[in-house]
Design an enzyme around this catalytic site. Sequence first.
Site, PDB file in Angstrom:
ATOM      1  N   GLU A  15      -4.141  -0.755 -12.476  1.00 49.52           N
ATOM      2  CA  GLU A  15      -5.411  -0.327 -11.905  1.00 49.52           C
ATOM      3  C   GLU A  15      -6.485  -0.535 -12.966  1.00 49.52           C
ATOM      4  OE1 GLU A  15      -6.791   1.258  -8.249  1.00 49.52           O
ATOM      5  OE2 GLU A  15      -4.682   0.993  -8.805  1.00 49.52           O
TER       6      GLU A  15
ATOM      7  N   GLU B 166       2.493  10.849 -10.954  1.00 46.02           N
ATOM      8  CA  GLU B 166       1.411  10.250 -11.751  1.00 46.02           C
ATOM      9  C   GLU B 166       0.090  10.398 -11.027  1.00 46.02           C
ATOM     10  OE1 GLU B 166       3.182   6.436 -12.124  1.00 46.02           O
ATOM     11  OE2 GLU B 166       2.292   5.660 -10.298  1.00 46.02           O
TER      12      GLU B 166
ATOM     13  N   LYS C 204      -3.370   9.310  -9.370  1.00 36.82           N
ATOM     14  CA  LYS C 204      -3.817   8.141  -8.611  1.00 36.82           C
ATOM     15  C   LYS C 204      -5.231   7.809  -9.074  1.00 36.82           C
ATOM     16  CE  LYS C 204      -3.798   6.287  -3.954  1.00 36.82           C
ATOM     17  NZ  LYS C 204      -5.107   5.620  -4.097  1.00 36.82           N
TER      18      LYS C 204
ATOM     19  N   LYS D  95      -3.474  12.796  -1.283  1.00 37.77           N
ATOM     20  CA  LYS D  95      -4.918  12.615  -1.505  1.00 37.77           C
ATOM     21  C   LYS D  95      -5.609  13.970  -1.604  1.00 37.77           C
ATOM     22  CE  LYS D  95      -6.564   8.797  -1.276  1.00 37.77           C
ATOM     23  NZ  LYS D  95      -6.631   7.683  -0.340  1.00 37.77           N
TER      24      LYS D  95
ATOM     25  N   LYS E  89       6.718   9.255  -6.767  1.00 38.12           N
ATOM     26  CA  LYS E  89       7.683   8.170  -6.571  1.00 38.12           C
ATOM     27  C   LYS E  89       9.086   8.688  -6.832  1.00 38.12           C
ATOM     28  CE  LYS E  89       4.595   4.549  -8.457  1.00 38.12           C
ATOM     29  NZ  LYS E  89       4.344   3.689  -9.627  1.00 38.12           N
TER      30      LYS E  89
ATOM     31  N   SER F 249       0.871  -1.173   0.000  1.00 40.77           N
ATOM     32  CA  SER F 249       0.000   0.000   0.000  1.00 40.77           C
ATOM     33  C   SER F 249       0.908   1.223   0.000  1.00 40.77           C
ATOM     34  CB  SER F 249      -0.867   0.025   1.255  1.00 40.77           C
ATOM     35  OG  SER F 249      -1.568  -1.180   1.368  1.00 40.77           O
ATOM     36  N   LEU F 250       0.318   2.387  -0.159  1.00 39.19           N
ATOM     37  CA  LEU F 250       1.102   3.622  -0.066  1.00 39.19           C
ATOM     38  C   LEU F 250       0.685   4.386   1.182  1.00 39.19           C
ATOM     39  CD1 LEU F 250       0.951   4.970  -3.745  1.00 39.19           C
ATOM     40  CD2 LEU F 250       2.834   3.764  -2.643  1.00 39.19           C
TER      41      LEU F 250
ATOM     42  N   ARG G  39      -5.678  -7.237  -5.379  1.00 37.55           N
ATOM     43  CA  ARG G  39      -4.652  -7.025  -4.361  1.00 37.55           C
ATOM     44  C   ARG G  39      -4.869  -7.912  -3.137  1.00 37.55           C
ATOM     45  NH1 ARG G  39      -1.761  -2.515  -2.719  1.00 37.55           N
ATOM     46  NH2 ARG G  39      -3.089  -1.001  -3.761  1.00 37.55           N
TER      47      ARG G  39
END
Length: 300
Positions: free
Chosen positions: A118, A58, A60, A294, A270, A28-29, A81
Amino acid sequence: GQDSPTLSVGAAESTMFAPVEHAERMLSLDNVFSPDELRDWCVKTQGSAGRPVRWLLELKIDGLAISLRYERGVLVSAATRGDGRVGEDVTVNAVRVAGIPTRLLGDGHPDVVEVRGEVYIPVAAFDDLNRLQARMRERVVDDMRARGVDDERAERSAARRFPAFANPRNAASGGLRQQLDKKGGLELQAGQARLDSLRLLVHGIGAWPDPPVDSQSEVYELLAAWGLPTSPYFRTSETVDGADGVLDYVAHYGEHRHDVEHEIDGVVVKVDELALHDELGATSRAPRWAIAYKYPPEQV
């Protein structure tokens, strides 16, 4: 061609939802929620790296994480996942998702590689799906009325069979995890439309100890060369203090969330250099070389 025995329909139906152990854990991040927190993270990561960091930025995607396992270029399984170590087998549906090749382009593929991505439903397709669900509800109500069922019962039954989808993420998750072989009639038609609306974007690899590239951005070039869909929105940033370009990108897409064809709930930052991924390492649940910024939830 579909020359992998695991993809023959009879075999695949029986494996739907079977546990699949990821060859490499899907992390997870960690999240940050303000530009200041993001800048602090960049500064701290830069300090831990001990050398200039190039950032990869990038969008999300608000979708469903998936891992595609390729052996010598042939797709052998697709899994959700799950808890990061073990996911659910969704191969039978994944092979029908636009953008998931059953065989990679080119040659010299690794013995085993897990491609991470995704699965999502574009916003326009999501609106179409909800219109289709509404048409299906009307057909059910008309049919039940014709059989003398009272309106209220007919409408309850229609809403149960063909609910309005709350958001693209739920529709994508349910679409990839539905068992079409158990559906018939209108349900099958609606289920197929849902599966046909799914799309994939890939954003990483796992279980490949020594890829022939040095950076995450080169991983994307490689994935694209294999015939996998990568996002057109990613950027690399090498600005003066490392954080300005990062924060500009975050601000830009904060204002332009609706100019993107899929729902986004943030930006992933990243470290581009793969050697630094190993050096920075990971906590028990999240890499130290990536963070998710977020956006605040939108008021509907």
